[in-house]
Every structure is written in C-alpha cells, then in structure tokens.
Design a protein around this motif. Structure first.
Motif, PDB file in Angstrom:
ATOM      1  N   TYR A  64       2.402  47.407  58.640  1.00 37.56           N
ATOM      2  CA  TYR A  64       1.895  48.206  59.751  1.00 37.56           C
ATOM      3  C   TYR A  64       3.053  48.708  60.607  1.00 37.56           C
ATOM      4  CZ  TYR A  64      -1.671  49.870  62.976  1.00 37.56           C
ATOM      5  OH  TYR A  64      -2.508  50.674  63.730  1.00 37.56           O
ATOM      6  N   GLU A  67       5.553  51.730  65.419  1.00 38.08           N
ATOM      7  CA  GLU A  67       5.383  52.930  66.233  1.00 38.08           C
ATOM      8  C   GLU A  67       3.954  53.083  66.756  1.00 38.08           C
ATOM      9  OE1 GLU A  67       8.851  53.833  63.484  1.00 38.08           O
ATOM     10  OE2 GLU A  67       6.941  52.776  63.368  1.00 38.08           O
ATOM     11  N   HIS A  68       2.972  52.497  66.076  1.00 34.91           N
ATOM     12  CA  HIS A  68       1.580  52.613  66.510  1.00 34.91           C
ATOM     13  C   HIS A  68       1.255  51.737  67.717  1.00 34.91           C
ATOM     14  CE1 HIS A  68       1.035  54.995  63.069  1.00 34.91           C
ATOM     15  NE2 HIS A  68       0.560  54.112  62.237  1.00 34.91           N
ATOM     16  N   TYR A  69       2.070  50.742  67.971  1.00 36.82           N
ATOM     17  CA  TYR A  69       1.722  49.754  68.997  1.00 36.82           C
ATOM     18  C   TYR A  69       1.620  50.369  70.395  1.00 36.82           C
ATOM     19  CZ  TYR A  69       1.702  45.436  66.276  1.00 36.82           C
ATOM     20  OH  TYR A  69       1.362  44.416  65.411  1.00 36.82           O
ATOM     21  N   ALA A  71       0.732  53.370  71.246  1.00 35.02           N
ATOM     22  CA  ALA A  71      -0.530  54.112  71.360  1.00 35.02           C
ATOM     23  C   ALA A  71      -1.704  53.156  71.548  1.00 35.02           C
ATOM     24  CB  ALA A  71      -0.730  54.986  70.127  1.00 35.02           C
ATOM     25  N   TRP A  72      -1.705  52.053  70.811  1.00 37.35           N
ATOM     26  CA  TRP A  72      -2.795  51.081  70.948  1.00 37.35           C
ATOM     27  C   TRP A  72      -2.790  50.434  72.331  1.00 37.35           C
ATOM     28  CZ3 TRP A  72      -6.892  51.325  68.333  1.00 37.35           C
ATOM     29  CH2 TRP A  72      -6.904  51.630  66.969  1.00 37.35           C
ATOM     30  N   ASP A  96       5.691  56.046  57.693  1.00 39.75           N
ATOM     31  CA  ASP A  96       4.595  56.832  58.252  1.00 39.75           C
ATOM     32  C   ASP A  96       3.527  57.054  57.192  1.00 39.75           C
ATOM     33  OD1 ASP A  96       3.507  59.883  58.577  1.00 39.75           O
ATOM     34  OD2 ASP A  96       3.738  58.904  60.523  1.00 39.75           O
ATOM     35  N   SER A 141      -8.410  56.565  64.740  1.00 47.99           N
ATOM     36  CA  SER A 141      -6.974  56.629  65.046  1.00 47.99           C
ATOM     37  C   SER A 141      -6.135  57.140  63.881  1.00 47.99           C
ATOM     38  CB  SER A 141      -6.459  55.246  65.442  1.00 47.99           C
ATOM     39  OG  SER A 141      -6.312  54.412  64.295  1.00 47.99           O
ATOM     40  N   ARG A 143      -4.505  55.342  62.131  1.00 48.25           N
ATOM     41  CA  ARG A 143      -3.341  54.449  62.099  1.00 48.25           C
ATOM     42  C   ARG A 143      -3.695  53.225  61.246  1.00 48.25           C
ATOM     43  NH1 ARG A 143      -3.423  56.179  67.803  1.00 48.25           N
ATOM     44  NH2 ARG A 143      -4.549  54.277  68.396  1.00 48.25           N
ATOM     45  N   GLN A 175      -2.485  58.288  54.459  1.00 48.89           N
ATOM     46  CA  GLN A 175      -3.357  58.815  55.510  1.00 48.89           C
ATOM     47  C   GLN A 175      -4.490  59.658  54.931  1.00 48.89           C
ATOM     48  OE1 GLN A 175      -2.241  61.949  58.694  1.00 48.89           O
ATOM     49  NE2 GLN A 175      -1.912  59.953  59.667  1.00 48.89           N
TER      50      GLN A 175
END
Length: 214
Positions: A64, A67-69, A71-72, A96, A141, A143, A175
């Motif tokens: 995982y 970079e997504h953290y 946003a969450w 990505d 999301s 993500r 994705q």
C-alpha cells in the motif's frame, strides 16, 4: 518505477469487537524493525484469518502506498495513521496503482514480487476504522493498493529500494482493474477482458465470470 519500503508490517490473527459482534481478523499489522523472510505464502510470522479472501499464492504480499495516507487522514479527520493501517505488509513510496500493471515484477530488497490484483474492500475495513461507510469510501477513493505473488523468495527490510524490473503487456493497470471489479455496471467487454488476465486469484476471476453469465 522506483521507490522504497517505508515499513514492513505483520500481525497475528486477533478478535476485534465492533457493534456487538466479534470479528476474527489478521488485518491489524504492526511495523517490525528486523529483516523479515518472505516465502511463497508471504511474510514469516504474518497471519490471515479468512484464507478465501486474503493470503495464498496469488495474494501473498499486500502493498500500500504511503502517499495515500495524507489523503485518508484529511478525509477521516485523523491526526495520525500508523503504517500498516490498511492491513498492508509493505507500506511503500513510489508505487502508483495507475502506473503499476497486472503482471509487472518489482524487485523489493531481496524479493521479486509479481502484481496480481487490487485489494477489494471488505467488512474488515469498517471494523478496523469503526466506520460503517469505510468500504464505500475505499471503493470511491481508487486507493486500493495491490496484491503480489512471490516470484523469488528473499528478505525484506524497511528502507529497501523498489524497482520495476519487468513491465507487463497485460494492458491492465491495478487501478483500472479495481474500477471494473468495484463497478457492477462496467462494460461487459472489459469484464471479459479482465477475466482473462492470468494472474488473478480464482476467487476474483470467478466473480468476473459470474457477471458474464446470462
């Protein structure tokens, strides 16, 4: 594609209590500092409770992006979110889902990992975050992170470099696969095309084939 391992995470099966029910899960992963051997079924010392949905040869390692953290944390109004919060074995940078293709091979420290499929949202996300809407948020999301099979066994450690050493010709990014799998109205030609990707787990392929049945 180049990146690095921020954190190596593993955990034992435990019971979480939420809304009057007990849930047995291996979702809770915590970072470890020492090098961790990784075999065909995943990280040494890591456990999964539901082996039909998680784990196995096709889903041995879950990755995982770090970079997504951010946003969450904004979306969930959280002041902190430790590595491993999404049940991932490897929290990473530089990978990505829109660029990573099903069938790509990553060199991760001493490992070689092959991207097999996106992670699909399940009830354990809601249990982990104590939010009824977490599965829907995860789907919206895009993500998803990605599951991997182990092409070459080895050792992984926080700080290890990540490099894509084989680019797949599958034509399916992680994705794009996630979008088809989570959209029951997706074009059936795309559903059929995705079902032919050879690296999918039997469970996910079965879901796609069921949508093609008259």
């Amino acid at each position: 594609m180049r990146g690095s391992v921020v954190s190596v995470n593993r955990g034992a099966v435990q019971v979480l209590h939420w809304r009057g029910r007990d849930y047995e899960t291996g979702f809770i992963k915590t970072p470890v500092d020492e090098p961790v051997p990784v075999g065909p079924l995943g990280l040494e010392g890591d456990e999964q409770a539901n082996l039909t949905a998680h784990g196995g040869l096709h889903k041995a390692v879950y990755l995982y992006p770090r970079e997504h953290y951010d946003a969450w944390m904004r979306e969930l109004a959280l002041s902190e979110l430790p590595a491993g919060s999404f049940g991932e074995n490897l929290t990473v940078t530089g990978v990505d889902e829109g660029e990573l293709q099903l069938g790509d091979v990553l060199q991760v420290g001493g490992l070689q990992l092959l991207a097999t499929e996106p992670r699909l949202p399940c009830m354990k996300l809601s249990v982990r975050f104590a939010r009824e809407d977490m599965r829907e948020r995860f789907s919206a999301s895009r993500r998803s992170g990605a599951y991997f099979s182990v092409e070459a066994e080895g050792i992984v450690t926080a700080g290890d470099a990540i490099e894509r050493i084989h680019v797949s010709a599958s034509g399916w990014s992680v994705q794009a696969a996630f979008e088809v799998l989570t959209n029951m109205s997706a074009d059936l030609d795309r559903v059929g095309s995705l079902s032919e990707v050879p690296w999918l787990s039997d469970r996910v392929r079965g879901k796609l084939l069921a949508r093609l049945s008259p």
